[in-house]
Design a protein around this motif. Sequence first.
Motif, mmCIF file in Angstrom:
data_model
loop_
_atom_site.group_PDB
_atom_site.id
_atom_site.type_symbol
_atom_site.label_atom_id
_atom_site.label_comp_id
_atom_site.label_asym_id
_atom_site.label_seq_id
_atom_site.Cartn_x
_atom_site.Cartn_y
_atom_site.Cartn_z
ATOM 1 N N VAL A 89 8.020 13.758 -1.813
ATOM 2 C CA VAL A 89 7.183 14.814 -1.228
ATOM 3 C C VAL A 89 6.346 14.257 -0.088
ATOM 4 C CG1 VAL A 89 5.229 16.352 -1.697
ATOM 5 C CG2 VAL A 89 7.123 16.237 -3.303
ATOM 6 N N LEU A 90 5.762 13.088 -0.250
ATOM 7 C CA LEU A 90 4.951 12.475 0.801
ATOM 8 C C LEU A 90 5.789 12.144 2.043
ATOM 9 C CD1 LEU A 90 2.569 10.176 -1.259
ATOM 10 C CD2 LEU A 90 1.999 12.283 -0.076
ATOM 11 N N VAL A 91 6.977 11.607 1.832
ATOM 12 C CA VAL A 91 7.865 11.299 2.956
ATOM 13 C C VAL A 91 8.261 12.588 3.685
ATOM 14 C CG1 VAL A 91 10.155 10.434 3.565
ATOM 15 C CG2 VAL A 91 8.699 9.121 2.017
ATOM 16 N N SER A 92 8.569 13.622 2.966
ATOM 17 C CA SER A 92 8.947 14.891 3.607
ATOM 18 C C SER A 92 7.761 15.498 4.349
ATOM 19 C CB SER A 92 9.528 15.864 2.594
ATOM 20 O OG SER A 92 8.560 16.251 1.653
ATOM 21 N N LEU A 93 6.543 15.355 3.827
ATOM 22 C CA LEU A 93 5.363 15.841 4.535
ATOM 23 C C LEU A 93 5.157 15.083 5.847
ATOM 24 C CD1 LEU A 93 2.700 16.515 1.764
ATOM 25 C CD2 LEU A 93 3.685 18.147 3.358
ATOM 26 N N ILE A 94 5.379 13.791 5.836
ATOM 27 C CA ILE A 94 5.248 12.996 7.060
ATOM 28 C C ILE A 94 6.275 13.438 8.091
ATOM 29 C CG2 ILE A 94 5.580 10.675 7.998
ATOM 30 C CD1 ILE A 94 4.267 9.612 5.424
ATOM 31 N N VAL A 95 7.500 13.652 7.659
ATOM 32 C CA VAL A 95 8.547 14.103 8.580
ATOM 33 C C VAL A 95 8.193 15.473 9.156
ATOM 34 C CG1 VAL A 95 10.970 14.828 8.716
ATOM 35 C CG2 VAL A 95 10.357 12.720 7.522
ATOM 36 N N ILE A 96 7.702 16.375 8.331
ATOM 37 C CA ILE A 96 7.317 17.712 8.797
ATOM 38 C C ILE A 96 6.152 17.622 9.781
ATOM 39 C CG2 ILE A 96 6.262 19.900 8.062
ATOM 40 C CD1 ILE A 96 8.032 19.709 5.537
ATOM 41 N N CYS A 97 5.163 16.783 9.491
ATOM 42 C CA CYS A 97 4.009 16.626 10.393
ATOM 43 C C CYS A 97 4.436 16.082 11.749
ATOM 44 C CB CYS A 97 2.962 15.701 9.759
ATOM 45 S SG CYS A 97 2.058 16.490 8.421
ATOM 46 N N ILE A 98 5.333 15.135 11.766
ATOM 47 C CA ILE A 98 5.825 14.591 13.037
ATOM 48 C C ILE A 98 6.539 15.686 13.829
ATOM 49 C CG2 ILE A 98 7.505 13.002 14.056
ATOM 50 C CD1 ILE A 98 6.714 11.019 11.811
ATOM 51 N N GLY A 99 7.330 16.491 13.159
ATOM 52 C CA GLY A 99 8.028 17.597 13.817
ATOM 53 C C GLY A 99 7.057 18.634 14.375
ATOM 54 N N VAL A 100 6.031 18.972 13.601
ATOM 55 C CA VAL A 100 5.047 19.961 14.056
ATOM 56 C C VAL A 100 4.272 19.420 15.254
ATOM 57 C CG1 VAL A 100 2.903 21.135 13.410
ATOM 58 C CG2 VAL A 100 4.847 21.168 11.861
ATOM 59 N N LEU A 101 3.877 18.157 15.216
ATOM 60 C CA LEU A 101 3.164 17.557 16.349
ATOM 61 C C LEU A 101 4.045 17.546 17.604
ATOM 62 C CD1 LEU A 101 1.273 14.598 14.648
ATOM 63 C CD2 LEU A 101 0.299 16.709 15.562
ATOM 64 N N GLY A 102 5.316 17.284 17.443
ATOM 65 C CA GLY A 102 6.235 17.329 18.573
ATOM 66 C C GLY A 102 6.326 18.727 19.163
#
Length: 194
Positions: A14-27
Motif C-alpha cells: 500500500v505504501l509503495v502504491s501510494l508513492i507511485v500515485i503521488c509521483i504521478g499526481v505531481l507530474g
Amino acid sequence: MSVLRQRGFSLIEVLVSLIVICIGVLGMVALQSRSLVQTQDSVLRNNAIMLAGDLIEMMRSNPGGALAGDLFSVTSKYHKAAGSDFASVALDSADDSCAKLARGVGGDAVAGKDLTCWLRQVKALLPVTDDLIKANFAVCPSLAPPAVGSTTPYDACGTENSSIAMVVLAWQDASSNTQGCAGGICYYVLRAEL
C-alpha cells in the motif's frame, strides 16, 4: 513460521502504491501548470498576429494615407520608427467610437484615427506599456527581413521607399519563454506588400 514473516507485507504494498500515485499526481500538476503557461503564450501570439494583420489591412484600405505614389515611405502617417511615437489623432465627437469611424475620405486624418483605434486594441489585447510601445514597436518600409532570432527586429527597418511594409509588435513576457523572446520581451514581425 511463514505466516509471521508475511505480516505487514500488505502495508508495504500500500505504501509503495501510494508513492507511485503521488509521483504521478505531481507530474500531472506540473504538466497542467506548464500547459497554462503555453496556452497564455499562444493567446498573446495569436493576438499579435491579428493586430499586425489588422494594421496592414487598415493601411491597404487607405492608400492615400499609407503610400507615397505606389510605395510605403517614412513620410507616411502610418510610419513609426522604434523609439518614436505613433502619429495618432484624437477621435472627434462624430467618430467617438472606433466602430463608427468614417473611413471613406481616407488620407492622413483617417490614418491618425486608424492608429488611435489600433493602439486601443493593442493595449486591450497585449501586456504592453506606453514605454514599450514607443521603444519596440515599428511600422516601416522593409527591403529585407530581420535576421532570424534577432532581439531587435526593428533594426531591419529601411529608410528607402518600398512596396513592402514591416510591422513589429512587442509585449512583455511573463512566462520565461525563450522562443522568440529575449530579455522579457517577445516580438512578432509581419512583412507584407501594400
